[in-house]
Design a protein around this motif. Structure first.
Motif, PDB file in Angstrom:
ATOM      1  N   ASP A 165      -3.388  12.062  57.405  1.00 53.83           N
ATOM      2  CA  ASP A 165      -2.804  12.846  58.599  1.00 53.83           C
ATOM      3  C   ASP A 165      -2.168  14.015  57.897  1.00 53.83           C
ATOM      4  O   ASP A 165      -0.771  13.804  57.597  1.00 53.83           O
ATOM      5  CB  ASP A 165      -2.255  12.248  59.459  1.00 53.83           C
ATOM      6  CG  ASP A 165      -1.843  12.979  60.598  1.00 53.83           C
ATOM      7  OD1 ASP A 165      -2.198  14.292  60.639  1.00 53.83           O
ATOM      8  OD2 ASP A 165      -1.083  12.575  61.715  1.00 53.83           O
ATOM      9  N   GLN A 166      -2.575  15.002  56.885  1.00 55.91           N
ATOM     10  CA  GLN A 166      -1.919  15.691  55.914  1.00 55.91           C
ATOM     11  C   GLN A 166      -0.999  16.662  56.584  1.00 55.91           C
ATOM     12  O   GLN A 166      -1.401  17.246  57.595  1.00 55.91           O
ATOM     13  CB  GLN A 166      -2.821  16.563  55.328  1.00 55.91           C
ATOM     14  CG  GLN A 166      -3.733  15.685  54.335  1.00 55.91           C
ATOM     15  CD  GLN A 166      -2.974  15.380  52.946  1.00 55.91           C
ATOM     16  OE1 GLN A 166      -1.787  16.144  52.712  1.00 55.91           O
ATOM     17  NE2 GLN A 166      -3.380  14.675  52.035  1.00 55.91           N
ATOM     18  N   LEU A 167       0.369  16.609  56.426  1.00 56.08           N
ATOM     19  CA  LEU A 167       1.507  17.451  57.010  1.00 56.08           C
ATOM     20  C   LEU A 167       1.009  18.708  56.769  1.00 56.08           C
ATOM     21  O   LEU A 167       1.144  19.645  57.497  1.00 56.08           O
ATOM     22  CB  LEU A 167       2.744  17.003  56.452  1.00 56.08           C
ATOM     23  CG  LEU A 167       3.782  17.914  56.913  1.00 56.08           C
ATOM     24  CD1 LEU A 167       4.196  17.839  58.368  1.00 56.08           C
ATOM     25  CD2 LEU A 167       5.184  17.551  55.994  1.00 56.08           C
ATOM     26  N   LYS A 168       0.314  19.169  55.430  1.00 54.84           N
ATOM     27  CA  LYS A 168      -0.175  20.595  55.233  1.00 54.84           C
ATOM     28  C   LYS A 168      -0.787  20.967  56.134  1.00 54.84           C
ATOM     29  O   LYS A 168      -0.767  22.361  56.668  1.00 54.84           O
ATOM     30  CB  LYS A 168      -0.655  20.317  53.928  1.00 54.84           C
ATOM     31  CG  LYS A 168      -0.664  21.413  53.049  1.00 54.84           C
ATOM     32  CD  LYS A 168      -1.125  21.224  51.564  1.00 54.84           C
ATOM     33  CE  LYS A 168      -2.249  20.872  51.225  1.00 54.84           C
ATOM     34  NZ  LYS A 168      -2.592  20.584  50.006  1.00 54.84           N
ATOM     35  N   GLN A 169      -1.945  20.343  56.769  1.00 56.60           N
ATOM     36  CA  GLN A 169      -2.867  21.023  57.620  1.00 56.60           C
ATOM     37  C   GLN A 169      -2.482  20.735  58.985  1.00 56.60           C
ATOM     38  O   GLN A 169      -3.237  21.160  59.861  1.00 56.60           O
ATOM     39  CB  GLN A 169      -4.332  20.330  57.400  1.00 56.60           C
ATOM     40  CG  GLN A 169      -4.827  20.223  56.257  1.00 56.60           C
ATOM     41  CD  GLN A 169      -5.778  19.425  55.779  1.00 56.60           C
ATOM     42  OE1 GLN A 169      -5.981  18.463  56.444  1.00 56.60           O
ATOM     43  NE2 GLN A 169      -6.043  19.371  54.321  1.00 56.60           N
ATOM     44  N   ALA A 170      -1.536  19.957  59.272  1.00 53.60           N
ATOM     45  CA  ALA A 170      -0.923  19.982  60.746  1.00 53.60           C
ATOM     46  C   ALA A 170      -0.235  21.211  61.250  1.00 53.60           C
ATOM     47  O   ALA A 170       0.352  21.973  60.421  1.00 53.60           O
ATOM     48  CB  ALA A 170       0.081  18.861  60.801  1.00 53.60           C
ATOM     49  N   ARG A 171      -0.744  21.542  62.477  1.00 55.59           N
ATOM     50  CA  ARG A 171      -0.288  22.865  63.422  1.00 55.59           C
ATOM     51  C   ARG A 171       0.489  22.207  64.308  1.00 55.59           C
ATOM     52  O   ARG A 171       0.156  21.466  65.128  1.00 55.59           O
ATOM     53  CB  ARG A 171      -1.191  23.478  63.896  1.00 55.59           C
ATOM     54  CG  ARG A 171      -2.145  24.289  62.745  1.00 55.59           C
ATOM     55  CD  ARG A 171      -1.522  25.076  61.812  1.00 55.59           C
ATOM     56  NE  ARG A 171      -0.719  26.131  62.128  1.00 55.59           N
ATOM     57  CZ  ARG A 171      -1.008  27.010  62.355  1.00 55.59           C
ATOM     58  NH1 ARG A 171      -2.319  27.577  62.249  1.00 55.59           N
ATOM     59  NH2 ARG A 171      -0.062  28.279  62.952  1.00 55.59           N
ATOM     60  N   LEU A 172       1.824  22.005  64.121  1.00 50.07           N
ATOM     61  CA  LEU A 172       2.756  21.389  65.049  1.00 50.07           C
ATOM     62  C   LEU A 172       3.302  22.096  66.206  1.00 50.07           C
ATOM     63  O   LEU A 172       3.789  23.280  66.160  1.00 50.07           O
ATOM     64  CB  LEU A 172       4.043  21.036  64.414  1.00 50.07           C
ATOM     65  CG  LEU A 172       3.672  20.106  62.951  1.00 50.07           C
ATOM     66  CD1 LEU A 172       5.031  20.090  62.301  1.00 50.07           C
ATOM     67  CD2 LEU A 172       3.343  18.924  63.341  1.00 50.07           C
ATOM     68  N   THR A 192       5.339  27.543  59.709  1.00 46.28           N
ATOM     69  CA  THR A 192       6.541  27.682  58.816  1.00 46.28           C
ATOM     70  C   THR A 192       5.788  28.209  57.599  1.00 46.28           C
ATOM     71  O   THR A 192       4.425  27.832  57.121  1.00 46.28           O
ATOM     72  CB  THR A 192       6.923  26.391  58.339  1.00 46.28           C
ATOM     73  OG1 THR A 192       5.996  25.380  58.235  1.00 46.28           O
ATOM     74  CG2 THR A 192       8.124  26.109  59.202  1.00 46.28           C
TER      75      THR A 192
END
Lengths: 480, 373
Positions: free
Chosen positions: B26-33, B56
């Motif tokens: 669950d890559q933080l890089k790809q997450a759109r929060l 960001t």
């Protein structure tokens, strides 16, 4: 056999080397020959202590007039050769069968300066040298006890390296001593370089953890001897091996006993934390950003995400690149002269560190993580353990990248199981955690005041446990 | 041959290790929060969701954040998030979700639980996210993007947290309201927002009966409810008018902080009749009192009695209001379930509650008055 033939026989045995010196002289009215290895012997000493008295000798045995401390009389040529190779002088008399041997070894020892890699702030700044005799004298001078026992071994079929095992006879466990001696005597090898010994006698060669403590500090060796451990000196090597050890021995610095106990305890705890940081931190970071970002605090999430956005690599690759770069810089810096070394530091630390982020290859967070990890691994007071811990973080990082925190859990479990199973000369390596001896945390995890450390650590299973009698009774004395 | 076999077997065992994690990552890089979601009612029984996604971007050393709002229609949360995903460059993730806003219309006509179900089901969802009700359209709030220099989601989050600390509203999150939605013996209130020009204000609390909103309380009433529940330790500030001797001054308020409120509820339950004897002990700290005559114990107790009288009236009013909406904010039903279970079983509680008699007694004790009298 004539004198000439005897001389030739000796020379033959020493492969006619060019450094064999032969000095003919008259003694007791007959021709005599002195043979020695020029490269080993102190020639002034030979003139003063051997040649001069011999020339004056009218009758009687040369043994009585030569001023050398050690004198041997041997018949066997093999043994004569052996002594010659250790810096003895051979005297052959025309009419006598005896071979007289006098010790005249050149003393070549550098000053006992503080070792480069084990510097401390307070305490004795003294370290061992390459000369085993000097090293032993350093120990002997500071432990003025009749119980200090030294026994010697010569290892290496060709190199014939002197190895001395030192221990306190009233403290060290006889079973341990027997084990150490047995392992040393069973080494059969042509060449015993200093530094080989550790690999020959350690228990688990596959383990990443060092199982003997390697130190150049005299005070450290003395402290360990007084705990009932065994010190192994090797000629030609300033580092002394200490056995048995536990993991925590590597995290103790002699500095600890020279500053106040609160400070030392604090530093010990810092070191233990750094032990975990050094191999867990990059792994935890990888697990966090690629598996469990929900566990990060709110604002940190956005911060990290911001710095990660542009990074083209998977966090594992990112970490591996940075860790390997750091290892490169370190390795390059070690062998360079200190001035060039500084340049490496600047190029490595500033230029690469900054450029790699600006170019968008590595995130700032990763740089911080790697830097903290590196510093944490350098905190370890012993080089060997520092290296071991640095190596451990790579499998841990990999485990984290494959399974996240589950992987870290697996990795840590395997590591702890390994530590619990590991033994150093049959004694537990993970003591006082396994077996659990809470009492010994006083000196392993913390450092309590010296007067409260009434008993020695049980790790080397010493013969006598008590080390401090009640020394602060004056506090209760009202008449003071 | 045998060695080769062993080697192959090891490979077979090792390869799956490398394959694991692909689905688990669950890559933080790809997450759109998603930071905030605002829900409104759309035509045809559909929901209109406004998903505020925080971006960001880092320009070497500075990290900039800004919001993007995605609108989606659907019949459930999941349907809407799927619709959002269709126009999103990354994975829509909710694990840093902070505030869920519902329009009043939606909260009054639709059950709350079905909207929250997906949050309870997902292991990574943030159960400490807040839920709020908006007077009017919920998407009006998020359309503000920024209030002052703070991004809207963060602003709401901090706003709710601040009001909770001042005991204006009861601290509730997705986790804590879950049992209350299904509790027949206790109801809960949620923060009630209103858009006023360029600002968003907490105007009070929305009374939730079961899963639906039934009415609203003003800020003062909501604070009083918190006090009556004994849940406002420390920071609740109450201001009351006082009859002043000095008529020239316009400032005639006593303000005090409630240091401790300890309520005791005694119930008398007879068939379908309920008497509530409510006793409240208050320890207060006077923060503002212009007459400045608290050096005499007589004046202090006079002030105490005065406060008691006013609070008693207010409590009565509040209780009547809650009764009118069948909103059991004090959790009286819970007490009946616990102590009068037989009666509970044969009781139409909401009906009984509406007609219950409420007898409050309040005892105020001044514990401090600052560094002057």
């Amino acid at each position: 056999m004539r004198l000439e033939e005897r001389i030739n026989e000796i020379k033959e045995n020493l492969s006619n080397s060019i450094d064999i010196e032969q000095r003919m002289l008259h003694c007791k009215g007959q021709v005599a020959a002195l043979l020695y290895l020029k490269t080993l012997c102190d020639e002034q000493k030979i003139v003063r202590e051997i040649i001069t008295p011999l020339q004056r000798l009218e009758r009687g045995s040369p043994v009585h007039v030569v001023r050398s401390v050690n004198i041997l009389v041997k018949q066997d040529v093999e043994q004569v050769i052996k002594q010659l190779l250790q810096g003895w002088v051979l005297l052959l008399l025309e009419n006598e069968k005896n071979n007289y041997l006098f010790a005249a070894l050149k003393e070549e020892a550098r000053e006992a300066v503080e070792p480069e890699n084990e510097r401390i702030v307070r305490g004795p700044h003294q370290g061992f040298t390459e000369n085993i005799l000097k090293n032993l004298s350093l120990i002997r001078r500071q432990i003025q006890s009749k119980h200090l026992h030294l026994s010697t071994f010569y290892l290496g079929k060709d190199t014939h390296t002197q190895v001395v095992v030192a221990y306190m006879k009233n403290l060290a466990n006889p079973i341990l001593i027997k084990k150490v001696k047995k392992r040393i005597t069973s080494i059969k090898v042509d060449q015993l370089l200093p530094g080989y010994l550790e690999e020959f006698i350690e228990e688990s060669p596959a383990s990443p953890f060092p199982q003997l403590l390697n130190t150049e500090r005299t005070d450290r060796v003395i402290a360990n001897l007084m705990e009932g451990r065994v010190a192994i000196f090797i000629d030609g090597d300033p580092s002394v091996l200490i056995a048995p050890v536990s993991l925590f021995t590597f995290y103790q610095s002699t500095d600890d006993y020279h500053s106040r106990w609160q400070v030392s305890s604090f530093l010990r705890i810092i070191r233990l934390i750094s032990f975990f940081l050094a191999f867990q931190l990059p792994a935890i970071y990888i697990a966090m950003v690629s598996f469990h970002p929900e566990m990060l605090p709110l604002n940190l999430t956005y911060n990290i995400q911001g710095s990660l956005r542009q990074i083209p690599f998977h966090p594992l690759i990112e970490a591996a690149i940075m860790e390997l770069t750091l290892e490169l810089i370190r390795e390059a810096g070690i062998r360079l002269p200190s001035r060039v070394g500084q340049t490496i530091g600047i190029v490595g630390g500033l230029v690469i560190g900054d450029a790699v982020v600006n170019a968008g290859y590595i995130s700032y967070t990763m740089i911080i993580i790697v830097a903290i990890t590196a510093i944490a691994s350098f905190i370890v007071p012993t080089q060997e353990m520092s290296n071991a811990v640095r190596l451990l973080r790579f499998p841990m990082m990999f485990a984290a990248a494959v399974l996240g925190l589950v992987g870290i859990t697996f990795g840590t479990m395997i590591l702890v199981i390994h530590l619990c199973r590991l033994e150093s000369f049959g004694l537990p390596y993970f003591e006082p955690f396994s077996p659990l001896r809470l009492k010994e945390w006083k000196d392993a995890v913390f450092r309590f005041p010296v007067w409260s450390l009434k008993e020695r650590s049980n790790q080397p299973e010493p013969l006598r446990k008590k080390q401090v009698e009640s020394s602060r009774r004056w506090g209760h004395d009202q008449s003071e | 041959m045998k060695r080769l076999k062993l080697f192959l077997m090891l490979l077979v065992l090792i390869f799956p290790l490398f394959l694991l994690g692909c689905w688990d990552q669950d890559q933080l890089k790809q997450a759109r929060l998603v930071y905030t979601i605002a829900l409104d009612q759309a035509s045809g029984g559909q929901l209109l969701g406004s998903f505020v996604v925080r971006n960001t971007t880092s320009h070497t050393q500075q990290i900039e954040t800004n919001n993007t709002i995605y609108y989606a229609k659907g019949r459930s949360m999941r349907e809407m998030s799927q619709a959002v995903s269709a126009s999103l460059n990354g994975r829509l993730r909710v694990f840093k979700f902070r505030v869920l806003l519902l329009s009043e219309k939606l909260a009054r006509t639709q059950d709350l639980y079905p909207l929250l179900d997906s949050f309870y089901r997902e292991p990574k969802s943030p159960l400490n996210a807040k839920v709020g009700i908006v007077k009017g359209e919920a998407n009006e709030v998020v359309q503000h993007q920024k209030i002052g220099t703070t991004l809207i989601g963060e602003y709401l989050d901090q706003l709710i947290e601040g009001e909770e600390k001042l005991s204006v509203i009861s601290p509730q999150d997705i986790q804590s309201i879950c049992p209350l939605m299904f509790d027949p013996g206790e109801d809960f209130s949620l923060p009630y927002f209103e858009v006023k020009g360029n600002e968003v204000e907490v105007v009070g609390a929305a009374m939730m009966r079961g899963q639906r909103m039934v009415g609203s309380l003003s800020r003062v009433e909501s604070k009083l409810l918190q006090m009556m529940r004994g849940k406002n330790d420390g920071t609740a500030l109450v201001s009351l008018a006082i009859p002043m001797t000095n008529v020239h001054s316009a400032v005639n308020r006593v303000s005090f902080e409630i240091m401790k409120s300890s309520p005791e509820i005694e119930l008398r339950v007879r068939r379908n009749h309920l008497d509530v004897y409510y006793k409240l002990g208050l320890k207060i700290n006077v923060k503002e009192y212009p007459p400045a005559n608290l050096d005499s114990p007589k004046e202090v107790s006079k002030l105490n009695r005065y406060i008691e009288k006013i609070l008693k009236d207010r409590c009565k009013h509040l209780f009547a209001k809650m009764q009118k909406h069948q909103f059991d904010g004090l959790g009286i039903g819970r007490q009946i379930i616990a102590y009068h279970n037989d009666e509970w079983k044969h009781m139409n509680y909401k009906e009984v509650y509406t007609h219950a008699n409420f007898y409050p007694t309040i005892h105020v004790e001044s514990k401090g008055n600052g560094i002057i009298y």
